[in-house]
Design a protein around this motif. Structure first.
Motif, PDB file in Angstrom:
ATOM      1  N   THR A 180      66.678  13.018  38.138  1.00  0.00           N
ATOM      2  CA  THR A 180      66.362  11.713  37.560  1.00  0.00           C
ATOM      3  C   THR A 180      65.359  11.857  36.420  1.00  0.00           C
ATOM      4  O   THR A 180      65.458  11.169  35.393  1.00  0.00           O
ATOM      5  N   SER A 187      72.566   5.860  37.126  1.00  0.00           N
ATOM      6  CA  SER A 187      71.296   6.030  37.827  1.00  0.00           C
ATOM      7  C   SER A 187      71.287   5.223  39.123  1.00  0.00           C
ATOM      8  O   SER A 187      70.850   5.711  40.173  1.00  0.00           O
ATOM      9  N   TYR A 233      67.139  12.837  32.937  1.00  0.00           N
ATOM     10  CA  TYR A 233      67.720  11.808  32.065  1.00  0.00           C
ATOM     11  C   TYR A 233      66.685  10.760  31.659  1.00  0.00           C
ATOM     12  O   TYR A 233      66.818  10.135  30.605  1.00  0.00           O
ATOM     13  N   ASN A 260      75.937  12.503  36.010  1.00  0.00           N
ATOM     14  CA  ASN A 260      76.630  11.641  35.057  1.00  0.00           C
ATOM     15  C   ASN A 260      75.654  10.859  34.194  1.00  0.00           C
ATOM     16  O   ASN A 260      75.926  10.613  33.015  1.00  0.00           O
ATOM     17  N   ALA A 261      74.518  10.467  34.756  1.00  0.00           N
ATOM     18  CA  ALA A 261      73.511   9.772  33.956  1.00  0.00           C
ATOM     19  C   ALA A 261      72.991  10.668  32.837  1.00  0.00           C
ATOM     20  O   ALA A 261      72.747  10.202  31.720  1.00  0.00           O
ATOM     21  N   ILE A 262      72.834  11.947  33.116  1.00  0.00           N
ATOM     22  CA  ILE A 262      72.364  12.894  32.093  1.00  0.00           C
ATOM     23  C   ILE A 262      73.356  12.968  30.938  1.00  0.00           C
ATOM     24  O   ILE A 262      72.970  13.106  29.768  1.00  0.00           O
ATOM     25  N   GLN A 270      75.379  10.631  29.746  1.00  0.00           N
ATOM     26  CA  GLN A 270      75.735   9.377  29.074  1.00  0.00           C
ATOM     27  C   GLN A 270      75.132   9.269  27.682  1.00  0.00           C
ATOM     28  O   GLN A 270      74.032   9.774  27.418  1.00  0.00           O
ATOM     29  N   THR A 271      75.845   8.577  26.815  1.00  0.00           N
ATOM     30  CA  THR A 271      75.367   8.304  25.452  1.00  0.00           C
ATOM     31  C   THR A 271      75.026   6.829  25.251  1.00  0.00           C
ATOM     32  O   THR A 271      74.596   6.444  24.174  1.00  0.00           O
ATOM     33  N   LEU A 313      74.058   4.704  31.403  1.00  0.00           N
ATOM     34  CA  LEU A 313      73.072   5.597  32.008  1.00  0.00           C
ATOM     35  C   LEU A 313      72.392   4.911  33.189  1.00  0.00           C
ATOM     36  O   LEU A 313      72.243   5.508  34.272  1.00  0.00           O
ATOM     37  N   ARG A 350      64.948  12.499  28.709  1.00  0.00           N
ATOM     38  CA  ARG A 350      65.907  12.590  27.604  1.00  0.00           C
ATOM     39  C   ARG A 350      66.069  11.234  26.921  1.00  0.00           C
ATOM     40  O   ARG A 350      66.045  11.125  25.684  1.00  0.00           O
ATOM     41  N   LEU A 351      66.243  10.181  27.717  1.00  0.00           N
ATOM     42  CA  LEU A 351      66.433   8.852  27.142  1.00  0.00           C
ATOM     43  C   LEU A 351      65.207   8.417  26.352  1.00  0.00           C
ATOM     44  O   LEU A 351      65.322   7.985  25.198  1.00  0.00           O
TER      45      LEU A 351
END
Length: 501
Positions: A411, A294, A414, A280-282, A284-285, A290, A417-418
């Motif tokens: 982990t 996490s 994301y 779900n963290a991956i 998130q926008t 996020l 990515r962030l």
């Protein structure tokens, strides 16, 4: 001194509410109380004190029974640390700041009372006290959806409190050895056949809602995303850890046989929570959501360690509580700074913040460090805690441990990515007029970053407090091959003096 630890923040709350403090004095009072708490706890780490036991309402079995052992000491220290950081991270221009500081310290009172309690009914009372100020903090100073978030948080918290009260009352009332809420007596309770199963179910519900874990997490993403930065730091960093402490103290410490019977299912829940949170963290926008997912994923690792209940996995559970508490507080602190300077936490609306002239390079540098710690990069607190959890849990539950290792690997997905989307790319020339953070604004994040690195390089900060207590709580298992705790504790570095089990 135990009573002083509890009364110090309470006195600060009363002073903030009743005294007409001018100018900077509300902030000074709010900073002073947790700072003195922290200094006292550092001293008490090397100078254990006897329990305080005073009759309060003997007809109900309620005593003012306080103690400090290897479980309560590090968690009380984490409470004082993050209360201090939450106050320090509060903007000077905070609306209704006296009331805000009072509620932050009232949360400290509830948490400190719960961690110091040696009486089951006193623990329930302190547990419920934390719900009131935290709900107000979300409802009054939260985001646009603060009312919905506060109501949802209050409803879940009320169910948690009722389940806890029912479980603790059952432990005391059904004890064939006599009615008592003292921890020592409840741990030796002789219960009717089958009673331990439904009592443990009540405790799992109560503490699972507080942590939270999947599928009891319905309040968490919205509440964390709507809470102001200092409140999110306190909620995610230490209030949620009250659930893990309760599982250690009541689930494993008082219902060990039933816990061992149910532990395979508890380990599976931990694995599912870890994977669910990471995936779900991956997706998130929003940066706040996020970080919220996490935190949920890392709670899954903690549940796995508690399920295994080996000496090393319980040591890892305490390390995970401390490491994840500091890391998630640091993440929320930095996300809050980014929001304050840019006006948004939407990932798609941000880019190029690593720009050295018009971006926020210092804040993004600390964010990179925090994301690396969350992803378990060696040399930081997250890596050490996860390594001990996996090492202690693998011999008992290899498949759930493998699932949690996979979640730990996600982990990094994301985190990269962030940082890639927020830190790099072009700044929007129409909106990118960001004011750099001042050194005063940076201090809470700098302090937490320093502690995260120090704990990764000096394992005793995470592992040196609770070895005796966790070893006494560990469940009897078939012979297993684990890395001895002494291997991690025998580093040529100064260690805290042994604590009373």
């Amino acid at each position: 001194m135990l009573l002083t630890l509890l009364l110090l923040p309470l006195a600060a709350v009363l002073l903030l509410c009743l005294a007409p403090l001018p100018g900077p004095w509300p902030r000074r009072v709010a900073v002073f109380a947790p700072a003195v708490q922290l200094l006292m706890l550092l001293w008490l780490a090397g100078h254990p004190v006897p329990e305080l036991r005073q009759a309060w309402l003997p007809q109900l079995g309620l005593e003012l029974h306080l103690g400090l052992d290897g479980l309560s000491l590090p968690l009380t220290g984490l409470t004082a640390l993050l209360s201090f950081m939450a106050v320090f991270a509060t903007p000077i221009s905070q609306p209704r700041r006296r009331f805000f500081y009072a509620m932050v310290l009232a949360t400290n009172v509830g948490l400190t009372g719960a961690f110091l309690a040696c009486n089951g009914l006193l623990f329930v009372l302190a547990y419920e006290i934390t719900l009131i100020p935290t709900t107000l903090l979300v409802a009054v100073w939260g985001g646009e959806r603060r009312a919905t978030a506060a109501i949802r948080y209050l409803m879940y918290g009320a169910v948690s409190g009722m389940a806890l009260l029912a479980g603790v009352l059952a432990l005391a009332l059904l004890n064939r050895n006599g009615f008592s809420f003292a921890y020592a007596d409840m741990a030796q309770a002789a219960l009717p056949d089958g009673a331990s199963r439904w009592i443990l179910a009540l405790l799992l519900l109560a503490f699972g809602l507080k942590m939270p874990i999947f599928p009891l997490h319905g309040w968490q993403p919205l509440t964390y995303s709507q809470a102001s930065t200092p409140v999110a730091m306190q909620l995610a960093g230490v209030v949620s850890k009250l659930g893990a402490y309760g599982l250690l103290r009541f689930g494993i410490g008082m219902l060990g046989d039933t816990w061992a019977e149910w532990s395979p299912w508890i380990a599976v829940v931990g694995m599912v929570s870890a994977l669910y949170g990471a995936l779900n963290a991956i997706a998130q926008t929003d940066m706040r959501r996020l970080v919220a997912f996490s935190a949920l994923g890392h709670m899954g690792l903690l549940v796995l360690a508690l399920a295994a209940a080996t000496p090393l996995s319980l040591q890892g559970a305490i390390a995970q509580i401390l490491a994840q508490g500091m890391i998630v507080a640091l993440l929320f602190c930095l996300v809050g700074k980014i929001e304050a300077k840019t006006g948004t936490t939407e990932i798609a609306a941000l880019s190029g913040l690593m720009n050295p002239t018009r971006g926020l390079p210092f804040t993004l540098g600390l964010l990179l460090l925090a994301l690396m710690a969350a992803a378990g990069v060696p040399g930081q607190a997250g890596f050490l805690a996860e390594m001990v959890v996996f090492q202690g849990s693998w011999p008992v539950f290899p498949l759930p441990t493998l699932g949690c290792i996979l979640a730990s690997g996600l982990t990094a997905v994301y985190a990269v990515r962030l940082f890639n989307r927020v830190g790099f790319g072009r700044l929007d020339n129409r909106t990118a007029d960001y004011v750099s953070t001042t050194w005063v604004e940076r201090l809470p994040a700098l302090a937490l970053s320093f502690l995260v690195i120090l704990a990764g390089l000096w394992p005793q900060i995470l592992l040196g407090w609770s070895e005796d207590t966790t070893s006494s709580l560990a469940l009897s298992r078939p012979p297993i091959s684990t890395l001895p705790i002494s291997t991690l504790a025998s580093l040529p570095l100064p260690t805290p003096l042994a604590l009373r089990p």
